[in-house]
Design a protein around this motif. Structure first.
Motif, PDB file in Angstrom:
ATOM      1  N   THR A  17       0.856  -1.187   0.000  1.00  0.00           N
ATOM      2  CA  THR A  17       0.000   0.000   0.000  1.00  0.00           C
ATOM      3  C   THR A  17       0.890   1.234   0.000  1.00  0.00           C
ATOM      4  N   LYS A  18       0.534   2.188  -0.834  1.00  0.00           N
ATOM      5  CA  LYS A  18       1.221   3.481  -0.875  1.00  0.00           C
ATOM      6  C   LYS A  18       0.160   4.569  -0.811  1.00  0.00           C
ATOM      7  N   VAL A  19       0.207   5.391   0.245  1.00  0.00           N
ATOM      8  CA  VAL A  19      -0.727   6.513   0.360  1.00  0.00           C
ATOM      9  C   VAL A  19       0.053   7.817   0.335  1.00  0.00           C
ATOM     10  N   ASN A  20      -0.465   8.743  -0.447  1.00  0.00           N
ATOM     11  CA  ASN A  20       0.151  10.057  -0.571  1.00  0.00           C
ATOM     12  C   ASN A  20      -0.360  10.950   0.544  1.00  0.00           C
ATOM     13  N   ILE A  21       0.565  11.636   1.198  1.00  0.00           N
ATOM     14  CA  ILE A  21       0.205  12.514   2.306  1.00  0.00           C
ATOM     15  C   ILE A  21      -0.259  13.854   1.752  1.00  0.00           C
ATOM     16  N   GLY A  22      -1.415  14.293   2.221  1.00  0.00           N
ATOM     17  CA  GLY A  22      -1.987  15.562   1.789  1.00  0.00           C
ATOM     18  C   GLY A  22      -1.891  16.602   2.889  1.00  0.00           C
ATOM     19  N   ASP A  23      -3.008  17.251   3.149  1.00  0.00           N
ATOM     20  CA  ASP A  23      -3.057  18.342   4.127  1.00  0.00           C
ATOM     21  C   ASP A  23      -2.738  17.878   5.537  1.00  0.00           C
ATOM     22  N   LEU A  24      -2.086  18.762   6.281  1.00  0.00           N
ATOM     23  CA  LEU A  24      -1.752  18.529   7.683  1.00  0.00           C
ATOM     24  C   LEU A  24      -2.581  19.453   8.552  1.00  0.00           C
ATOM     25  N   HIS A  38      -3.287  15.373  12.273  1.00  0.00           N
ATOM     26  CA  HIS A  38      -4.178  14.721  11.322  1.00  0.00           C
ATOM     27  C   HIS A  38      -3.615  14.970   9.927  1.00  0.00           C
ATOM     28  N   PHE A  39      -3.264  13.883   9.235  1.00  0.00           N
ATOM     29  CA  PHE A  39      -2.751  13.974   7.873  1.00  0.00           C
ATOM     30  C   PHE A  39      -3.784  13.410   6.922  1.00  0.00           C
ATOM     31  N   ALA A  64      -7.224   9.242   5.864  1.00  0.00           N
ATOM     32  CA  ALA A  64      -6.593  10.162   6.801  1.00  0.00           C
ATOM     33  C   ALA A  64      -5.891   9.358   7.889  1.00  0.00           C
ATOM     34  N   ASP A  65      -4.855   9.950   8.442  1.00  0.00           N
ATOM     35  CA  ASP A  65      -4.101   9.346   9.535  1.00  0.00           C
ATOM     36  C   ASP A  65      -4.200  10.264  10.747  1.00  0.00           C
ATOM     37  N   ARG A  77       2.152   7.018  17.054  1.00  0.00           N
ATOM     38  CA  ARG A  77       1.083   6.019  16.976  1.00  0.00           C
ATOM     39  C   ARG A  77       0.241   6.295  15.728  1.00  0.00           C
ATOM     40  N   ILE A  78       0.267   5.355  14.782  1.00  0.00           N
ATOM     41  CA  ILE A  78      -0.439   5.475  13.516  1.00  0.00           C
ATOM     42  C   ILE A  78      -1.872   4.989  13.687  1.00  0.00           C
ATOM     43  N   ASP A  79      -2.811   5.738  13.137  1.00  0.00           N
ATOM     44  CA  ASP A  79      -4.223   5.333  13.102  1.00  0.00           C
ATOM     45  C   ASP A  79      -4.780   5.810  11.762  1.00  0.00           C
ATOM     46  N   LEU A  80      -4.468   5.067  10.716  1.00  0.00           N
ATOM     47  CA  LEU A  80      -4.831   5.446   9.356  1.00  0.00           C
ATOM     48  C   LEU A  80      -6.081   4.676   8.933  1.00  0.00           C
TER      49      LEU A  80
END
Length: 174
Positions: A17-24, A38-39, A64-65, A77-80
């Motif tokens: 899996t590859k997810v592109n990071i957007g707004d922070l 929140h990403f 979102a993560d 701690r990741i929560d995507l």
């Protein structure tokens, strides 16, 4: 002579899996002393590795993560959570919970340092869950997946990549 311990599961490479990071959105320090960020992860791909069945390719169309950092700064701690759609039009609800060791090279990424660079696998591990309606993909929902993750830094931003393995139950008994 030492008796070999048995009964442990093995791993079968399954999904990348590859997810592109957007707004922070940086919420800041919350009630438990953790920093919460929140990403957005609005785009990306989910694809099985050759040989894994059922084979599929999917495009991430929402995600979102909710990433938190321990008060001592040693771990994140990741929560995507996200949604993807296969080439056949089937939806996949995917979730990833994990832990990141906040080594100096990882901290540079989250501090948005100009010296930030891609970090190798080995700093982040996690567990993945899938929810699906398509009967052909039910193995995703009825299995356990674990992963290694890394963050890829490139000229257009950040990509979180996870390499997920299916946990295969042992049939060997002591």
């Amino acid at each position: 002579m030492t008796k070999e311990v048995s009964g442990f599961p093995s791993l079968e490479p399954a999904i990348i899996t590859k997810v592109n990071i957007g707004d922070l959105n940086d919420l800041g320090t919350i009630h438990n002393g953790s920093r919460l960020m929140h990403f957005g992860t609005p785009t990306g791909t989910i694809e099985t590795v050759p040989g894994f069945e059922p084979a599929f390719k999917a495009t991430v169309n929402f995600g979102a993560d909710w990433l938190s950092f321990d008060p001592d700064g040693a771990h994140g701690r990741i929560d995507l959570r996200g949604m993807a759609r296969t080439e056949e039009g089937q939806s996949i609800d995917f979730r990833y919970q994990g832990v990141i060791k906040m080594a100096p090279e990882v901290k540079k990424i989250f501090e948005m340092s100009p010296e930030a660079a891609t970090v190798p696998f080995g700093f982040a591990t996690g567990a993945h869950q899938f929810l699906v309606a398509d009967p052909a993909l039910k193995i995703l929902e009825n299995s356990v997946f674990v992963s290694n993750g890394r963050i890829v830094v490139h000229e257009k931003g950040l990509v979180v990549e996870t390499r997920q393995s299916l946990v295969v139950a042992s049939t060997v008994m002591d």
